[in-house]
Design a protein around this motif. Structure first.
Motif, mmCIF file in Angstrom:
data_model
loop_
_atom_site.group_PDB
_atom_site.id
_atom_site.type_symbol
_atom_site.label_atom_id
_atom_site.label_comp_id
_atom_site.label_asym_id
_atom_site.label_seq_id
_atom_site.Cartn_x
_atom_site.Cartn_y
_atom_site.Cartn_z
ATOM 1 N N LEU A 57 42.568 40.236 44.573
ATOM 2 C CA LEU A 57 41.201 40.676 44.286
ATOM 3 C C LEU A 57 40.493 40.884 45.619
ATOM 4 O O LEU A 57 40.580 40.050 46.515
ATOM 5 C CB LEU A 57 40.445 39.624 43.469
ATOM 6 N N HIS A 104 43.135 49.079 41.047
ATOM 7 C CA HIS A 104 42.281 49.395 39.905
ATOM 8 C C HIS A 104 40.876 48.854 40.167
ATOM 9 O O HIS A 104 40.730 47.722 40.656
ATOM 10 C CB HIS A 104 42.791 48.728 38.623
ATOM 11 N N LEU A 106 37.759 46.776 39.383
ATOM 12 C CA LEU A 106 37.457 45.652 38.503
ATOM 13 C C LEU A 106 36.166 45.924 37.726
ATOM 14 O O LEU A 106 35.260 46.618 38.225
ATOM 15 C CB LEU A 106 37.297 44.366 39.318
ATOM 16 N N SER A 143 42.881 39.382 35.373
ATOM 17 C CA SER A 143 41.703 40.159 35.776
ATOM 18 C C SER A 143 41.442 41.311 34.808
ATOM 19 O O SER A 143 42.366 41.872 34.220
ATOM 20 C CB SER A 143 41.796 40.699 37.216
ATOM 21 N N TYR A 145 40.239 45.008 34.528
ATOM 22 C CA TYR A 145 40.115 46.184 35.385
ATOM 23 C C TYR A 145 40.132 47.455 34.546
ATOM 24 O O TYR A 145 40.588 47.482 33.409
ATOM 25 C CB TYR A 145 41.215 46.227 36.444
ATOM 26 N N GLN A 159 43.440 54.357 38.548
ATOM 27 C CA GLN A 159 44.222 53.652 39.543
ATOM 28 C C GLN A 159 44.493 54.560 40.731
ATOM 29 O O GLN A 159 44.517 55.778 40.616
ATOM 30 C CB GLN A 159 45.547 53.154 38.961
ATOM 31 N N LEU A 312 38.160 45.548 43.599
ATOM 32 C CA LEU A 312 39.437 46.096 43.140
ATOM 33 C C LEU A 312 40.439 44.977 42.909
ATOM 34 O O LEU A 312 40.360 43.925 43.548
ATOM 35 C CB LEU A 312 40.012 47.053 44.187
ATOM 36 N N VAL A 313 41.377 45.234 42.018
ATOM 37 C CA VAL A 313 42.577 44.422 41.949
ATOM 38 C C VAL A 313 43.719 45.266 42.507
ATOM 39 O O VAL A 313 43.875 46.437 42.157
ATOM 40 C CB VAL A 313 42.889 43.950 40.508
#
Length: 607
Positions: A57, A104, A106, A143, A145, A159, A312-313
Motif C-alpha cells: 500500500l 490499482h 485504492l 485491500s 481497490y 490497473q 495505490l495497492v
C-alpha cells in the motif's frame, strides 16, 4: 525546471503469509515503519494447494502536487506526465523472474502503522491484510481497490501494469490519468456518478438478483423472493410485493438503509434514481442482474469525475498471485519511504518539456532540400516588466507579428506553419510572459525586423519591435562531416544550496572555428546553436543517474532551451541530496545519432 518529485507520505506491506509454524497466518501483521516494501506469492508451502501473498500500500501527497499546479510550479493538465517510481532493493533471498506487477487505485482510507517485523509478523496493528485501520475491516481481504466490478473502464484504467523479465528491474509506470483525477477531486471539481433502476413489472418468480457496490467497495446483493424479507450479512432476500411500484419502494428503502447514506435514492413509481454521496468516478455500479429487460430497466453508474486520493495497492497480477500457475513468485522488494536512500524512496515523478527553441540567432531561409518542418523558424518575445515575466494584458489569441525588411516600409511575405502565405503570423503564448511566432521565409531579404501587434476586430495596435535578425542560407555539405563542439557552462558555481533553483547557461561553438588576430580583437566568439541537446545529472560517488537523458522519452524533460545567447536549462536543487557532488554531461542529436560531448561539469549541493 522540467522535473519534480514527490515522495510517498505513507506506505506499508500487508500479507496473509503463514508464520513459521505453517498453520497460523500473519494477516494482522503491520510493517508500516519498515524501510523495505515487499510483493510475493508463495504456492504449496504448507500443502499442495496452500497460497500466501504480500501486497504494498502506498499513498502520495496529491494535495501538494495540486497546490504546486496552482502556483504554476508544474504545468496544466495535458502538458505533464506523472510516473509512479519504486526502486528495487537487492537482497539475498530468491527473486522471481518473468512476472507482471499491477497498481490499482485504492478506494478506502487506511492507516500506515508503526510495525517493523517482516519475518514473524508480530507487530499486529492496522493497516494489515484484514483491516484498513483499527476497527475498520476491508470489505475484501487484502485491500479494497478499483476494479471492473464496479467502475467504468472507459473513464480511467483500473490497473497500471509493468512486466518484469529479470525480476530486479525498478517499477516505473505512467499514472497520468489517475493523478489528474486525484487533483480534480482535491480542487473540489469532482462530480458524483448517477444510475437508475426501473422495475417495469414485478420480478417474475423468485431468485432474480440485483447486485450493487458503494463507492468504497461495499457490496449488497438483493434476491427477490415470494416469502418474507430477511438478510444474511450482505445478502438481502427481498419480498416481492403486490405491484412493481411497491417492490421498487421496498428496494429503495433497503438501499438507503444498507449503504448508510453512501447512496442517495429517489423513488418515483417503479423508478429508483441513485446518486453517489461522494463525488468521484469509482464505485456505485450495478454489476449484475438476472432480471430480463422486459421486466426491469437499468442505467449503470456514469458521469462521475475526480477521485479521492487513497493511494495505490501494488501487487502481482491476478494470474501470478492466485496460484493458478501452481508456482511461487518470491520475493520482490522495494525501498520504502523510511529508507535512508535519498533517491530510492517511492515517488511520483512529474515530467514535462518546457524547452524554448528561439531561432533568432540563426534564422534559415527556406530550402527545397529540407522538409517543411525544418524550414520553420521560431522567434520569441519575452515580456519583462520590473524584472519579471508578465503576460501582456488583453491579447489572448489576438497577438500577431509582421516582419519588415525596413521599419516603416512594407512587411515581407512569410509562410505560416500551416503553409499559408501571408504578411502576418498569429503568435502563441509559450509560458507566462513568453510569446512565440513560427514562420518560414523564402524571400531575398537578408535582414528582417519583427514587430508585434495586438489585433482587435481588424485594428492593429503596435506593442513592441523586436531586435531583428539576419536570414541565413544554410551551407551545403559535399562531404560527410562529424559535428564537433566546444562546450562550457558559463555561470557554473562550485556549490549550491539545496533550496536553490538554478539556471545553467551553456555556451557552444564549432570546434573548427579558426579566428584570425583581427577577429579575436574585434569580435566575441560566435555561438553555434545546437537544436537538440540534452543534459544528464549523475552522483559522482557512485555514478547514480539522478536525471537521465530524455532522448527517448515523451515528454523530453531534459532537453535544453536555446536563444540568441546560447543554450540553457533550469534545475531544482531540491531534487539532489545535500553534501554530495554531482556531474553534468551533455549529448546532442545529429540525424539519427546521439553524440555525447566529452566535457563534464561538477558541482556540490550543500546545506
Amino acid at each position: 525546471m522540467t522535473i519534480k518529485r514527490y515522495n510517498s507520505e505513507k506506505d506499508n506491506t500487508i500479507v496473509n503469509a503463514l508464520k513459521e509454524n505453517l498453520s497460523s497466518r500473519g494477516s494482522l501483521g503491520n510493517m508500516g515503519a519498515s524501510d523495505i516494501l515487499e510483493v510475493f506469492s508463495i504456492f504449496g508451502q504448507a500443502n499442495t494447494s496452500s497460497l500466501e501473498q504480500a501486497r504494498i500500500l502506498v499513498q502520495f501527497p496529491i494535495d501538494t502536487i495540486s497546490d504546486d499546479r496552482d502556483l504554476a510550479i508544474i504545468p496544466a493538465s495535458g502538458s505533464v506526465t506523472y510516473k509512479l517510481k519504486m526502486s528495487n532493493t537487492p537482497h539475498g533471498q530468491t527473486t522471481p523472474e518473468n512476472y507482471t506487477l499491477v497498481a490499482h487505485p485504492l478506494v478506502r482510507d487506511w492507516t500506515e502503522g508503526d510495525g517493523l517485523d517482516m519475518e514473524s509478523y508480530r507487530d499486529e496493528e492496522a493497516s494489515n491484510w484484514n483491516s484498513a485501520s483499527s476497527g475498520t475491516a476491508w470489505y475484501t481481504a487484502g485491500s479494497d481497490y478499483l476494479s471492473s466490478s464496479y467502475a467504468n473502464a472507459d473513464v480511467i484504467p483500473f490497473q497500471y501494469s509493468q512486466a518484469f523479465s529479470e525480476g530486479t528491474e525498478n517499477l516505473e509506470i505512467n499514472i497520468t490519468g489517475l493523478c489528474e483525477e486525484w487533483i480534480k477531486y482535491h480542487k473540489g471539481n469532482a462530480t458524483a456518478a448517477t444510475a437508475s433502476i426501473e422495475l417495469l413489472q414485478n420480478p417474475s418468480g423468485s431468485g432474480q438478483i440485483i447486485s450493487i457496490y458503494s463507492h468504497d467497495g461495499e457490496r449488497y446483493t438483493y434476491t427477490f423472493i415470494t416469502g418474507s424479507t430477511y438478510s444474511i450479512n450482505n445478502n438481502v432476500y427481498l419480498q416481492i410485493l403486490g405491484t412493481a411500484e411497491l417492490t421498487a419502494g421496498s428496494l429503495e428503502n433497503r438501499i438507503s438503509s444498507d449503504f448508510g447514506g453512501k447512496l442517495t435514492t429517489v423513488s418515483s413509481g417503479g423508478l429508483i434514481a441513485l446518486t453517489q454521496s461522494v463525488g468521484g468516478l469509482h464505485g456505485n455500479t450495478i454489476i449484475s442482474s438476472s432480471i430480463t429487460n422486459d421486466t426491469a430497466s437499468f442505467s449503470g453508474f456514469g458521469g462521475g469525475t475526480g477521485m479521492p486520493n487513497y493511494g495505490l495497492v501494488v501487487k502481482l497480477r491476478d494470474d501470478y498471485e492466485d496460484g493458478s500457475k501452481q508456482r511461487s513468485y518470491y520475493t520482490k522488494k522495494f525501498y520504502a519511504r523510511s529508507s535512508h536512500e535519498f533517491f530510492l524512496k517511492p515517488q511520483i515523478e512529474v515530467q514535462w518539456d518546457s524547452s524554448l527553441k528561439d531561432d533568432r540567432n540563426y534564422i534559415i531561409k527556406s530550402s527545397s532540400l529540407a522538409p517543411a518542418s525544418e524550414n520553420l523558424n521560431n522567434v520569441y518575445y519575452y515580456n519583462r516588466f520590473r524584472g519579471s515575466l508578465v503576460d501582456i494584458p488583453n491579447t489572448g489569441s489576438n497577438l500577431v507579428v509582421r516582419f519588415y525588411p525596413t521599419l516603416g516600409g512594407d512587411p515581407a511575405s512569410i509562410v505560416q506553419s500551416g503553409g499559408l502565405v501571408d504578411t502576418v503570423v498569429t503568435a502563441s503564448k509559450a509560458d507566462t510572459g513568453i510569446y512565440k511566432a513560427t514562420f518560414a521565409y523564402s524571400g531575398s531579404q537578408t535582414t528582417l525586423n519583427d514587430v508585434w501587434f495586438k489585433s482587435d476586430a481588424g485594428t492593429e495596435t503596435s506593442l513592441v519591435t523586436g531586435s531583428g535578425f539576419t536570414v541565413y542560407t544554410d551551407d551545403v555539405d559535399v562531404s560527410y562531416s562529424i559535428p564537433s563542439y566546444i562546450i562550457n557552462i558559463t555561470n557554473l558555481k562550485s556549490s549550491y544550496l539545496q533550496s536553490e533553483k538554478a539556471t545553467f547557461r551553456v555556451y557552444t561553438r564549432n570546434k573548427n572555428w579558426s579566428p584570425n588576430i583581427y577577429t579575436v580583437a574585434s569580435q566575441t566568439a560566435p555561438v553555434n546553436t545546437i537544436k537538440q541537446m540534452y543534459y544528464k545529472i549523475t552522483k559522482v560517488s557512485d555514478n547514480y543517474e539522478v536525471i537521465s537523458y530524455s532522448t527517448g522519452s515523451t515528454p523530453s524533460y531534459s532537453e535544453l532551451s536555446y536563444d540568441k545567447d546560447g543554450s540553457y536549462f533550469d534545475l531544482d536543487m531540491g531534487l539532489l541530496e545535500k553534501n554530495n557532488a554531482y556531474q553534468i554531461n551533455f549529448v546532442f542529436k545529429d540525424g539519427p545519432n546521439y553524440i555525447e560531448l566529452p566535457e563534464k561539469f561538477r558541482f556540490r549541493v550543500d546545506t
